[in-house]
Design a protein around this motif. Structure first.
Motif, mmCIF file in Angstrom:
data_model
loop_
_atom_site.group_PDB
_atom_site.id
_atom_site.type_symbol
_atom_site.label_atom_id
_atom_site.label_comp_id
_atom_site.label_asym_id
_atom_site.label_seq_id
_atom_site.Cartn_x
_atom_site.Cartn_y
_atom_site.Cartn_z
ATOM 1 N N LYS A 28 21.257 -1.845 -8.012
ATOM 2 C CA LYS A 28 20.591 -0.762 -7.264
ATOM 3 C C LYS A 28 19.728 -1.325 -6.141
ATOM 4 C CE LYS A 28 20.113 2.603 -11.027
ATOM 5 N NZ LYS A 28 19.088 3.334 -11.816
ATOM 6 N N LEU A 29 19.957 -2.572 -5.769
ATOM 7 C CA LEU A 29 19.180 -3.244 -4.717
ATOM 8 C C LEU A 29 17.680 -3.241 -5.039
ATOM 9 C CD1 LEU A 29 21.044 -1.946 -1.521
ATOM 10 C CD2 LEU A 29 21.479 -4.032 -2.825
ATOM 11 N N ASN A 30 17.381 -3.340 -6.343
ATOM 12 C CA ASN A 30 15.990 -3.450 -6.804
ATOM 13 C C ASN A 30 15.088 -2.334 -6.285
ATOM 14 O OD1 ASN A 30 16.657 -5.869 -8.197
ATOM 15 N ND2 ASN A 30 16.450 -7.015 -6.296
ATOM 16 N N VAL A 31 15.611 -1.110 -6.370
ATOM 17 C CA VAL A 31 14.792 0.033 -5.939
ATOM 18 C C VAL A 31 13.567 0.152 -6.841
ATOM 19 C CG1 VAL A 31 16.658 1.367 -4.900
ATOM 20 C CG2 VAL A 31 16.095 1.709 -7.332
ATOM 21 N N ILE A 32 12.552 0.814 -6.309
ATOM 22 C CA ILE A 32 11.279 0.910 -7.023
ATOM 23 C C ILE A 32 11.191 2.259 -7.732
ATOM 24 C CG2 ILE A 32 8.773 0.927 -6.740
ATOM 25 C CD1 ILE A 32 9.317 -0.928 -4.281
ATOM 26 N N SER A 33 11.277 2.186 -9.048
ATOM 27 C CA SER A 33 11.186 3.387 -9.881
ATOM 28 C C SER A 33 9.804 3.449 -10.524
ATOM 29 C CB SER A 33 12.251 3.314 -10.980
ATOM 30 O OG SER A 33 11.972 2.188 -11.822
ATOM 31 N N SER A 34 9.572 4.490 -11.290
ATOM 32 C CA SER A 34 8.301 4.656 -11.985
ATOM 33 C C SER A 34 8.037 3.479 -12.921
ATOM 34 C CB SER A 34 8.353 5.975 -12.784
ATOM 35 O OG SER A 34 7.121 6.236 -13.366
ATOM 36 N N ARG A 35 9.058 3.048 -13.636
ATOM 37 C CA ARG A 35 8.917 1.924 -14.581
ATOM 38 C C ARG A 35 8.581 0.618 -13.851
ATOM 39 N NH1 ARG A 35 7.881 0.126 -19.513
ATOM 40 N NH2 ARG A 35 9.144 -1.600 -20.256
ATOM 41 N N VAL A 36 9.217 0.390 -12.712
ATOM 42 C CA VAL A 36 8.951 -0.818 -11.929
ATOM 43 C C VAL A 36 7.475 -0.870 -11.528
ATOM 44 C CG1 VAL A 36 9.416 -2.003 -9.733
ATOM 45 C CG2 VAL A 36 11.317 -1.071 -11.065
ATOM 46 N N ASP A 82 5.705 18.586 -8.247
ATOM 47 C CA ASP A 82 5.015 17.286 -8.398
ATOM 48 C C ASP A 82 5.649 16.374 -9.446
ATOM 49 O OD1 ASP A 82 3.325 18.068 -6.429
ATOM 50 O OD2 ASP A 82 1.598 18.460 -7.715
ATOM 51 N N SER A 83 6.986 16.400 -9.539
ATOM 52 C CA SER A 83 7.660 15.568 -10.538
ATOM 53 C C SER A 83 7.435 14.077 -10.285
ATOM 54 C CB SER A 83 9.165 15.859 -10.536
ATOM 55 O OG SER A 83 9.728 15.414 -9.315
ATOM 56 N N CYS A 84 7.156 13.702 -9.030
ATOM 57 C CA CYS A 84 6.988 12.278 -8.703
ATOM 58 C C CYS A 84 5.529 11.900 -8.449
ATOM 59 C CB CYS A 84 7.846 11.927 -7.487
ATOM 60 S SG CYS A 84 9.612 12.047 -7.822
ATOM 61 N N LEU A 85 4.609 12.807 -8.778
ATOM 62 C CA LEU A 85 3.209 12.533 -8.464
ATOM 63 C C LEU A 85 2.707 11.249 -9.136
ATOM 64 C CD1 LEU A 85 0.371 15.119 -8.203
ATOM 65 C CD2 LEU A 85 -0.065 12.891 -9.195
ATOM 66 N N GLU A 86 3.072 11.057 -10.396
ATOM 67 C CA GLU A 86 2.559 9.884 -11.121
ATOM 68 C C GLU A 86 3.009 8.583 -10.465
ATOM 69 O OE1 GLU A 86 2.735 7.654 -15.445
ATOM 70 O OE2 GLU A 86 3.238 9.791 -15.356
ATOM 71 N N VAL A 87 4.292 8.464 -10.146
ATOM 72 C CA VAL A 87 4.775 7.208 -9.556
ATOM 73 C C VAL A 87 4.182 6.991 -8.159
ATOM 74 C CG1 VAL A 87 6.942 8.190 -8.631
ATOM 75 C CG2 VAL A 87 6.791 5.753 -9.092
ATOM 76 N N VAL A 88 4.008 8.071 -7.404
ATOM 77 C CA VAL A 88 3.412 7.955 -6.065
ATOM 78 C C VAL A 88 1.965 7.474 -6.179
ATOM 79 C CG1 VAL A 88 2.658 9.265 -4.040
ATOM 80 C CG2 VAL A 88 4.942 9.653 -4.985
ATOM 81 N N TYR A 89 1.205 8.106 -7.055
ATOM 82 C CA TYR A 89 -0.202 7.717 -7.254
ATOM 83 C C TYR A 89 -0.282 6.251 -7.673
ATOM 84 C CZ TYR A 89 -5.081 7.958 -8.739
ATOM 85 O OH TYR A 89 -6.437 7.735 -8.863
ATOM 86 N N ARG A 90 0.504 5.899 -8.686
ATOM 87 C CA ARG A 90 0.469 4.522 -9.192
ATOM 88 C C ARG A 90 0.839 3.512 -8.109
ATOM 89 N NH1 ARG A 90 -0.076 3.939 -14.661
ATOM 90 N NH2 ARG A 90 0.525 5.675 -16.016
ATOM 91 N N PHE A 91 1.809 3.849 -7.253
ATOM 92 C CA PHE A 91 2.264 2.865 -6.273
ATOM 93 C C PHE A 91 1.231 2.641 -5.166
ATOM 94 C CE2 PHE A 91 5.967 1.232 -3.474
ATOM 95 C CZ PHE A 91 5.659 -0.062 -3.834
ATOM 96 N N TYR A 92 0.618 3.718 -4.673
ATOM 97 C CA TYR A 92 -0.401 3.522 -3.636
ATOM 98 C C TYR A 92 -1.607 2.770 -4.198
ATOM 99 C CZ TYR A 92 2.253 6.560 -0.551
ATOM 100 O OH TYR A 92 3.244 7.085 0.230
#
Length: 380
Positions: A28-36, A82-92
């Protein structure tokens, strides 16, 4: 439970005083998911606090470093609030810690390094690229914005190169990355694993020792005559204009002059891009010039959530659909023209959230790892 090395998205190794982290989704070209994001943050915090950890090395498995955020994850969540809110918050929140990390970090970067993936290399103390590295921040073209700290990074490039890279999604080579100052060293791909072994054998967090080791393997950078970095007078002239419309008009005028054929495909790409994405991106980069890292990340968090919430346009989902889902490359933008993007509506995506709902970036070193998603109003 035994870890399946083929399935764990992030692999870590302790080698003496060196800590290695490998992005491990090569297919997957090392895409950044919530787990990553979760695993990166967890390990970086642990190592920064561990006196035995002196040096951190990050690399990507397979033929890419990281292609950036998982677009499918965003698209699949388009109908849930807001299904992606957690991963967005964590990444920033993680981006802040990568920029301000207290121990030397080395990114070993080959292949694709784009968007959020590039935010895992550019802020590092040492970012090593190869002749096969390809960098870009193409988010504006799909109705998104230049995120993950890049409104801070690109706004600090010389002249108006930052606006150019952000708006056009221009691809830069390893040589161009070093020449522009976005990365620190160029090492031939066939020497990259030898460099990694050398860094591990140092078993040290001494910046001077790490730098000397990298320089043993690195090449002097020569950029070709055709490099966009040699087009700075034109870029600075056109991309200094106040609005996207004026930038395009100026760039088009330049394209008609002799020797400026390189502009034609770039212009074509700009005209195919989301008008809303371009307008948000230009404003964000311009604001970034006057903002601190923390202010840029807080702003980018707001922008991301407002764009995903389709506050003024659903272009981001249409852009992802056209690029990666149906792959028809024929997005129907809303609105379809630059002149139809309402400036007052743009203010809505930039407006502050209630204080509790903002990204909580640590204010001082004592509480450096505070402000986690778990402590936010969103988790409660």
């Amino acid at each position: 439970m035994a870890v399946n090395q083929d399935e764990e998205v992030v692999l870590t190794e302790d080698k003496g005083n060196v800590r290695l982290i490998t992005l491990n989704q090569p297919r997957k070209l090392n895409v950044i998911s919530s787990r990553v994001v979760y695993l990166l943050a967890e390990n970086l915090e642990k190592w920064e606090k561990d006196e035995d950890a002196k040096l951190v090395i990050i690399k990507g498995a397979g033929r890419a470093f990281s292609a950036g955020g998982d677009l499918k994850m965003f698209y699949d969540g388009r109908t849930s609030k807001d299904s992606c809110l957690e991963v967005v918050y964590r990444f920033y929140w993680l981006c802040y810690h990568i920029h301000t990390y207290k121990k030397p970090q080395v990114a070993l970067v080959h292949g694709i390094s784009m968007g959020g993936g590039a935010s895992l290399m550019v802020p590092m103390k040492f970012s090593v690229v190869t002749e096969k590295t390809v960098f870009a921040t193409p988010e504006a073209s799909i109705g998104f914005h230049t995120d993950c700290g890049f409104s801070y990074i690109l706004s600090r490039l010389p002249g108006h190169l930052g606006e150019y890279i952000a708006l056009t999604g221009a691809r830069l080579s390893g040589e161009e990355l070093v020449a522009s100052g976005l990365t620190t060293h160029l090492v031939p791909l066939d020497k990259l694993s030898a460099l990694e072994n050398r860094l591990v054998s140092l078993n040290s967090g001494s910046e001077s020792a790490v730098k000397a080791a990298i320089e043993e393997f690195s090449l002097d950078v020569q950029i070709g005559e055709e490099s966009v970095l040699n087009k700075r007078p034109i870029i600075d002239e056109c991309f200094s204009k106040d609005s996207v419309e004026e930038i395009l008009e100026s760039f088009e005028a330049e394209s008609r002059k002799e020797g400026n054929g390189w502009i034609v495909p770039v212009l074509k790409g700009l005209k195919r891009s989301s008008p809303t994405g371009l307008k948000i991106t230009l404003r964000s980069i311009r604001d970034g010039r006057k903002q601190t890292l923390s202010e840029c990340l807080k702003k980018e968090f707001r922008l991301t959530m407002n764009i995903l919430r389709t506050t003024i346009s659903g272009d981001v989902y249409e852009g992802i659909r056209a690029l990666t889902v149906d792959k028809d490359n024929s997005p129907k933008w809303d609105p379809p023209r630059l002149g139809e993007v309402d400036t007052q509506k743009l203010d809505l995506v930039f407006g502050p959230f209630e204080e509790d709902s903002e990204l909580r970036v640590p204010e001082n070193d004592e509480n450096r790892w505070s402000g986690k998603y778990e402590e936010s109003v969103y988790a409660r």
